[in-house]
Design a protein around this motif. Structure first.
Motif, mmCIF file in Angstrom:
data_model
loop_
_atom_site.group_PDB
_atom_site.id
_atom_site.type_symbol
_atom_site.label_atom_id
_atom_site.label_comp_id
_atom_site.label_asym_id
_atom_site.label_seq_id
_atom_site.Cartn_x
_atom_site.Cartn_y
_atom_site.Cartn_z
ATOM 1 N N ASN A 247 0.883 -1.164 0.000
ATOM 2 C CA ASN A 247 0.000 0.000 0.000
ATOM 3 C C ASN A 247 0.916 1.208 0.000
ATOM 4 O OD1 ASN A 247 -1.801 2.052 0.350
ATOM 5 N ND2 ASN A 247 -2.833 1.165 2.134
ATOM 6 N N ARG A 248 1.033 1.878 -1.153
ATOM 7 C CA ARG A 248 2.012 2.943 -1.327
ATOM 8 C C ARG A 248 1.481 4.309 -0.885
ATOM 9 N NH1 ARG A 248 5.512 2.147 -5.278
ATOM 10 N NH2 ARG A 248 6.797 3.676 -4.151
ATOM 11 N N GLU A 249 0.270 4.350 -0.382
ATOM 12 C CA GLU A 249 -0.316 5.623 0.006
ATOM 13 C C GLU A 249 0.400 6.181 1.233
ATOM 14 O OE1 GLU A 249 -4.852 7.393 0.350
ATOM 15 O OE2 GLU A 249 -4.463 5.287 0.817
ATOM 16 N N THR A 250 0.775 7.453 1.158
ATOM 17 C CA THR A 250 1.519 8.080 2.251
ATOM 18 C C THR A 250 0.707 9.141 2.984
ATOM 19 O OG1 THR A 250 2.480 9.682 0.706
ATOM 20 C CG2 THR A 250 3.732 7.663 1.133
ATOM 21 N N LYS A 251 -0.166 9.857 2.288
ATOM 22 C CA LYS A 251 -0.902 10.955 2.888
ATOM 23 C C LYS A 251 -2.207 10.448 3.488
ATOM 24 C CE LYS A 251 1.088 14.332 -0.301
ATOM 25 N NZ LYS A 251 0.819 15.358 -1.354
ATOM 26 N N VAL A 252 -2.085 9.721 4.572
ATOM 27 C CA VAL A 252 -3.233 9.153 5.260
ATOM 28 C C VAL A 252 -3.157 9.531 6.727
ATOM 29 C CG1 VAL A 252 -4.467 7.037 5.837
ATOM 30 C CG2 VAL A 252 -3.283 7.214 3.651
ATOM 31 N N ALA A 253 -4.230 10.143 7.230
ATOM 32 C CA ALA A 253 -4.221 10.581 8.621
ATOM 33 C C ALA A 253 -4.313 9.408 9.589
ATOM 34 C CB ALA A 253 -5.378 11.548 8.867
ATOM 35 N N TYR A 254 -5.024 8.362 9.190
ATOM 36 C CA TYR A 254 -5.216 7.235 10.115
ATOM 37 C C TYR A 254 -5.284 5.944 9.303
ATOM 38 C CZ TYR A 254 -7.401 4.122 13.531
ATOM 39 O OH TYR A 254 -7.674 3.064 14.368
ATOM 40 N N ARG A 255 -4.520 4.969 9.655
ATOM 41 C CA ARG A 255 -4.461 3.692 8.947
ATOM 42 C C ARG A 255 -5.088 2.552 9.740
ATOM 43 N NH1 ARG A 255 -1.009 3.095 4.561
ATOM 44 N NH2 ARG A 255 0.327 4.863 4.088
ATOM 45 N N GLY A 256 -5.491 2.790 10.962
ATOM 46 C CA GLY A 256 -5.926 1.669 11.780
ATOM 47 C C GLY A 256 -4.719 0.907 12.285
#
Length: 769
Positions: A247-256
C-alpha cells in the motif's frame, strides 16, 4: 477454404501497429499478400494495424469481448491524455505495461484496468520517466518485434529481454511471458494508474492472495463513469516463490492497526488507494502463463469467470480459438480486391466488431446504471455505447449483418433503461454505467433502425416505452423548453442549435418505429416534433443558429466559430447546417432549390480553411474545406448531392474523402474511430451505398471502391456488389443495375438489400452527360 485452414492462415499472418489500417513498415516475418482474384473466403486479410491515429488499441480481444488486453505506452494526466485515449501511441518509445480494458477509438477515455508488467532482475515500483526508461519499471520496445493479429499481440520488452504474448477469451486475458534464462522472473501488478489519470482517481482498491495462489481484487475509480468498480482474478502456471503486497499511500491521517506482520511480504491482503503487488517465480526454464478474468460486479464473480473460461494452460489453443472466432466474424463479408484494399476493408470490419462490449458475468450478472447488480434473463448484456457516433453507420451495418447481435444489443438498451434511476436509455455508457457525454437520445434511432430492418427477439412495446421516456424527460438537455417552444434556448442550455437539430432527427426515428407498430397517435406527435429543425433555420444568414428564450437568434454570430459549450457540439455552423437527414427535400427548399443547394455543398468542401481555427476543439479534424471527416456531424454530407440530382458530385467527393482520410500509415485514420463509426462509414462507402438517415429504410448510392463484395446477411440472404472498369481512371458511375434491372435513381431500398441479389456498377472516366 475451410474454417480450420483459414484459421491457420490467420495464425501465420503478421500485422503491425500504428493506425486504423496496416502501416507500411517492417514486419517480423515476410508475408505473401492474397492474390487479387482469390476466392471470397480466402480474401479475408486479418492483418490489422492499430494504435496512433484513430485512438485504437493494438491488443488482443474477441468480437464484442469484455477483455481488451493491450499494451499501454502512457497513462498521463487527463489534461494531456487525449492522444492516449486508447493507452497506446505509436511514436512512444516505451511500454508501461499491459492492462485489460480499453476503448477503441474514443474521443474521451477511461479504463486501463489491472496493469501488469513482467520484469527481470531488480523490481522498481514506479513506472519512471519514458525519457529515462531505467528510472522505472517501463521498458523500451521496437515495432519490428510487434506482432498483431486478431486475438493476439506480441512484443519484446527490450530492457528485460522478455517476450510478451497476449491473447483473450471473452472474459479472460491470457498472457505468456518468456523470460531470459538465468534471470529472476517477477510479475508486477499496479492498481494505481488509469487511462485519463489524475491524483485521487482511485477511490479504493483491495488485493488478496488466496491459499491456492489465486490473486484477486477490485478497484473503484472516480473516472468518466464516477464510482465504477472493476474486479479481477488471476492465476499463474507456476507457483510463486514469494509475493509482496504494497500500500504505497503516504498521505493518510489514520491507517488503523497493522495485520499479523510488519512488512509487505507478510501480507495476504491489502486495502487502500495505491496498491501494488509483486509476484516472484525464481529462475524459470519455461514460459510463465497468466490468466486474468474481470467482472464489473464482484470479486466472487471474477473468480467464477476465471473458473468458467480459464480452463487449462494451453496458450496456443486459446490463441487459435480467438483467431477462429475472428475468422468467423470477419467472414460475414467476402470482398475481392487488391491486397491494400483487403487490408483496409477487413481492418475496418474488425474495428466495427469491437463494440459494444460484453459487460455481463458468466452467471448473467451485470451492473446497471443504478450501480446495482442485475441478472440478464435470456440475453447477454452489452455496454460501451458511444451513441452519438455509432447510430449513424456502425449499428445500422450490424443490424443487417448480425441481427442476432443487434437483438442482444437492444435488449441491453432496454435493460439499462429499466434500471436507470431516470428511466433513460443509454447516452454514452460503459460497463453498464452512464457518463452523460455528448447529446441527443440516439439509442432511439439505433432501436428504430434495427426494428425496421427486421431485427426481432426483443420486446418492441418495452423498447418504444423507453424511447418515449428518453424523448420526454424534461431535465435532460432542456427537453422541457424543446417540447414547449420547439427549440433548445441557448441562454438556458449550451449547444442549443445542435441539440435542437439532433432531437428533431431522433423524434423522426421514434415516429418511424411507432408508425410501423401501428401507434398512430405516438407517430403523429413525434412527426410534428421532427420538424423543429425549422426553428433554428436562419433564412438571412442561411445557417442553422441557436436562439434565445426570447426567440432572437444568438449574437454575435460567426459561422466559423467552434468551441466546446458554444452554440454547436464539436462543430460550427458550416458543419451543422446540413443536419436534417429526416427531411433533405425540406432543407433543399429552404436553401433555394437544387442548384443553390449543390453550390452551397461545393462551398463547404472547396473553401480554404486554416486548421488552426479548431486548435481548441481537438475532435474536429480531417478537414476538406469546412468538411471535417474526423468528426461525425458531416458524415452524411457528401451523399446529399444525390438528393439534388447531382450524383456525380457525390462520387467526386467520396473519391476525395477516401483518398485523403484513409491510408496505410501509422496516421492513416483522421480523428477518432469512435467505436467503429469511422470504419463503418468506410465499409458502406467502399460497397457503394450509405444510410444517410438510419430508420429511413433507404440508402443513398455513391460509388464502389471495391470490385466485388458479398454481404452474408443475418437473414440468410446474400447481397453482392460488383463493379466493372473500376480503377483510378474510371471514378464515375456510368450504369447501375439491381438484379439485372436498370436503376434510374441513386437510391436503394433496404428491403432490396435484405432480399438478396446483386447491385452492379459500370464505371466510366467522365460524369454522365
Amino acid at each position: 477454404m475451410s474454417l480450420s485452414t483459414l484459421a491457420r492462415s490467420l495464425l501465420a499472418a503478421t500485422l503491425l501497429s500504428g493506425t486504423a489500417f496496416l502501416p507500411v513498415h517492417a514486419q517480423t516475418t515476410p508475408q505473401q499478400p492474397p492474390k487479387p482474384d482469390a476466392s471470397p473466403a480466402s480474401a479475408v486479410d486479418p492483418r490489422i494495424g492499430t494504435g496512433g491515429a484513430g485512438h485504437t488499441y493494438p491488443g488482443a480481444t474477441m468480437p464484442f469481448g469484455m477483455i481488451q488486453l493491450s499494451p499501454d505506452t502512457a497513462m498521463t494526466d487527463f489534461h494531456h491524455a487525449y492522444a492516449w485515449a486508447a493507452g497506446y501511441q505509436y511514436d512512444d518509445p516505451t511500454i508501461l505495461g499491459f492492462s485489460h480494458t480499453h476503448f477503441s477509438g474514443a474521443g474521451h477515455s477511461d479504463l486501463g484496468d489491472v496493469l501488469m508488467m513482467p520484469i527481470t532482475g531488480d523490481v522498481r515500483l514506479e513506472p519512471g520517466d519514458a525519457a529515462v526508461p531505467e528510472s522505472g519499471y517501463r521498458s523500451r520496445f521496437r515495432h519490428a518485434t510487434e506482432v498483431e493479429t486478431p486475438g493476439y499481440y506480441a512484443v519484446t520488452l527490450d530492457d528485460y529481454k522478455i517476450r510478451a504474448e497476449l491473447s483473450a477469451s471473452r472474459r479472460v486475458g491470457w498472457h505468456r511471458y518468456t523470460f531470459p534464462k538465468g534471470k529472476p522472473a517477477h510479475l508486477l501488478l499496479d492498481l494505481r494508474p488509469s487511462i485519463y489519470d489524475y491524483p485521487g482517481k482511485v477511490l479504493w482498491a483491495r488485493l488478496h492472495v488466496a491459499t491456492d495462489g489465486t490473486v484477486s481484487g477490485c478497484r473503484t475509480t472516480r473516472g468518466w463513469a464516477p464510482g465504477r468498480t472493476l474486479c479481477f482474478a488471476m492465476r499463474f502456471s507456476k507457483p510463486m516463490t514469494e509475493r509482496t503486497l504494497y500500500n504505497r499511500e503516504t498521505k493518510v491521517a489514520y491507517r488503523g492497526f497493522g495485520g499479523p506482520g510488519n512488512h509487505p511480504v507478510d501480507h495476504e491482503a491489502q486495502n487502500g488507494r495505491e496498491l501494488e503487488g509483486v509476484f516472484d517465480f525464481g529462475r524459470l526454464k519455461e514460459p510463465l502463463l497468466v490468466k486474468t478474468s474481470i467482472s464489473p460486479v464482484s470479486e466472487e464473480n471474477a473468480v467464477a469467470n476465471l473458473d468458467s473460461e480459464g480452463q487449462g494452460w494451453d496458450f496456443d489453443a486459446q490463441h487459435n480459438k480467438a483467431l477462429g472466432a475472428w475468422n468467423k466474424a470477419l467472414s460475414v463479408i467476402d470482398m475481392q480486391g487488391t491486397a491494400e484494399q483487403r487490408t483496409q476493408f477487413y481492418t475496418a470490419l474488425y474495428h466495427v466488431m469491437l463494440a459494444p462490449t460484453l459487460s455481463m458475468d458468466a452467471n448473467g450478472d451485470f451492473t446497471g446504471p443504478d450501480y446495482q447488480r442485475h441478472r440478464a434473463d435470456g440475453f447477454e448484456f452489452y455496454s460501451t455505447w458511444s451513441m452519438w457516433d455509432v447510430y449513424r453507420a456502425q449499428q445500422p451495418l450490424l443490424a443487417i449483418l448480425r441481427p442476432d447481435m443487434s437483438s442482444h444489443f437492444i435488449r441491453s438498451l432496454i435493460a439499462s433503461q429499466q434500471t436507470s434511476p431516470f428511466g433513460l436509455l443509454p447516452v454514452w455508457a460503459y460497463q453498464g454505467l452512464e457518463t452523460w457525454c455528448m447529446i441527443g437520445y440516439h439509442a432511439v434511432p439505433v432501436i428504430a433502425d434495427a426494428y425496421l430492418a427486421g431485427v426481432r427477439g426483443f420486446d418492441a412495446e418495452a423498447a418504444l416505452k423507453g424511447m418515449i421516456r428518453s424523448a420526454t424527460y424534461g431535465p435532460y438537455g432542456d427537453l422541457t423548453d424543446y417540447m414547449k417552444i420547439g427549440y433548445v434556448p441557448i441562454d438556458k442550455e449550451p449547444e442549443g442549435a445542435s441539440k435542437t437539430l439532433e432531437y428533431a432527427y431522433d423524434d423522426w426515428a421514434l415516429a418511424r418505429m411507432a408508425r410501423a407498430m401501428g401507434k398512430t397517435d405516438v407517430a403523429r406527435t413525434f412527426e410534428k416534433r421532427s420538424d423543429n429543425w425549422r426553428k433554428v433555420w436562419d433564412p438571412e444568414t442561411r445557417f442553422m443558429r441557436a436562439r434565445t428564450s426570447s426567440g432572437a437568434f444568438h449574437t454575435p454570430f460567426t459561422p466559423a466559430a467552434a468551441a466546446y459549450g458554444s452554440d454547436y457540439t464539436e462543430g460550427n455552423a458550416w458543419q451543422y447546417s446540413w443536419y436534417v437527414p429526416q427531411n433533405i427535400p425540406g432543407l433543399i427548399k429552404v436553401l433555394g432549390g437544387r442548384e443553390k443547394f449543390t453550390s452551397r455543398i461545393d462551398e463547404l468542401f472547396d473553401t480554404k480553411v486554416d486548421p488552426a481555427i479548431f486548435k481548441n476543439v481537438e475532435d474536429i479534424s480531417g478537414l476538406i474545406g469546412w468538411y471535417a471527416h474526423g468528426n461525425e456531424p458531416d458524415h452524411h454530407v457528401a451523399y446529399l448531392y444525390d438528393y439534388a440530382g447531382a450524383p456525380w458530385k457525390t462520387q467526386q467527393r467520396l473519391t476525395q474523402i477516401m483518398q485523403t482520410q484513409y491510408a496505410l500509415r501509422p496516421d492513416g485514420l483522421a480523428g477518432n474511430d469512435d467505436l467503429g463509426q469511422m470504419s463503418a462509414w468506410y465499409l458502406f462507402t467502399a460497397m457503394g451505398f450509405y444510410p444517410v438517415a438510419p430508420a429511413s429504410q433507404e440508402y443513398a448510392i455513391g460509388r464502389p471502391f471495391v470490385s466485388r463484395a458479398t454481404m452474408h446477411l443475418g437473414n440468410g440472404h446474400d447481397f453482392t456488389v460488383t463493379a466493372d472498369n473500376l480503377d483510378d481512371a474510371h471514378p464515375y458511375v456510368g450504369q447501375m443495375t439491381l438484379n439485372g434491372q436498370p436503376l434510374s435513381t441513386p437510391f436503394l431500398h433496404q428491403q432490396d438489400v435484405l432480399a438478396g441479389g446483386e447491385l452492379h456498377f459500370v464505371m466510366q472516366a467522365q460524369p454522365p452527360a
